[in-house]
Design an enzyme around this catalytic site. Structure first.
Site, short mmCIF file in Angstrom:
data_model
loop_
_atom_site.label_atom_id
_atom_site.label_comp_id
_atom_site.label_asym_id
_atom_site.label_seq_id
_atom_site.Cartn_x
_atom_site.Cartn_y
_atom_site.Cartn_z
N HIS A 10 0.85 -1.20 0.00
CA HIS A 10 0.00 0.00 0.00
C HIS A 10 0.89 1.25 0.00
CE1 HIS A 10 -3.54 -2.35 1.46
NE2 HIS A 10 -2.59 -3.08 2.03
N TYR A 39 -2.26 -1.73 9.17
CA TYR A 39 -1.16 -2.41 8.50
C TYR A 39 -0.31 -3.18 9.51
CZ TYR A 39 -2.43 1.32 5.26
OH TYR A 39 -3.11 2.19 4.47
N HIS A 113 -2.28 -3.41 -3.61
CA HIS A 113 -3.64 -3.26 -3.10
C HIS A 113 -4.66 -3.20 -4.25
CE1 HIS A 113 -6.63 -0.66 -0.55
NE2 HIS A 113 -7.06 -1.89 -0.71
N LYS A 120 -9.13 1.49 -6.90
CA LYS A 120 -8.07 2.26 -6.25
C LYS A 120 -6.79 2.21 -7.08
CE LYS A 120 -9.62 1.68 -1.55
NZ LYS A 120 -9.22 2.39 -0.38
N CYS A 122 -3.85 2.44 -5.38
CA CYS A 122 -2.91 2.03 -4.34
C CYS A 122 -2.12 0.78 -4.74
CB CYS A 122 -3.70 1.77 -3.05
SG CYS A 122 -2.68 1.39 -1.63
#
Length: 190
Positions: A10, A39, A113, A120, A122
């Protein structure tokens, strides 16, 4: 109970500076009612060096990727990689962390991610995923190669050498003896 079978990368989507913001991310996640930061690990710039920060214990279910939290280890690189590519020093610290995780779980596959959340970007549009996979793969095939690259990058960060690629790619430095000397020197200067 988390049973990791993969690693998910990420980015924080926040600008990294020379102040610690891992704590700010942890505080934000706790303000949402979470037990801790979502995380398991983070990497960010502190002073002039990248450091690895511990989040949740690896055996605890994360809160970083919907549908994957009970079967993965989440690593967050502090920075916004939609704007810029992560610095090589941060990427080599990521490789160091992944290798450490692999030493405990075997070679878990590494994902971004956005491979689980296509809406996303990410870990960022400019995250060099293929480069990361190639570096991890090349380190598997060449004993000590990754440690040598990490040592060279550490020496470059400290200003002892410049042009890390020159050192890494130059045939003069490919003998095991020379590489071991360079790694020992890098460890001595910390």
């Amino acid at each position: 109970m988390n049973k990791p079978n993969k690693i998910i990368i990420h980015h924080s989507l926040t600008k990294d500076g020379k102040t610690v913001s891992w704590k700010a991310i942890r505080n934000y996640h706790r303000s949402k009612g979470w037990k801790d930061i979502g995380y398991h690990w983070g990497i960010e710039l502190v002073g002039d060096e990248y450091e690895i920060f511990k989040g949740r214990n690896e055996n605890e279910v994360g809160a970083h990727t919907k549908g994957q939290n009970s079967s993965s280890i989440g690593i967050c690189l502090v920075g916004n990689f939609d704007i810029d590519e992560p610095p090589k020093a941060q990427l080599y610290k990521l490789i160091e962390l992944i290798r450490d995780i692999w030493s405990r779980y075997g070679q878990l596959p590494v994902y971004m991610h956005n491979q689980f959340a296509s809406y996303k970007s990410c870990p960022g549009k400019k995250f060099p995923y293929n480069w990361l996979l190639n570096e991890l793969k090349s380190g598997e095939n060449k004993e000590g190669n990754n440690d040598f690259k990490l040592a060279i990058n550490k020496l470059a960060e400290k200003g002892v050498i410049n042009s890390p690629d020159y050192w890494i790619k130059n045939d003069l430095y490919k003998t095991k003896y020379v590489r071991e000397l360079i790694k020992k020197f890098a460890n001595k200067i910390g």
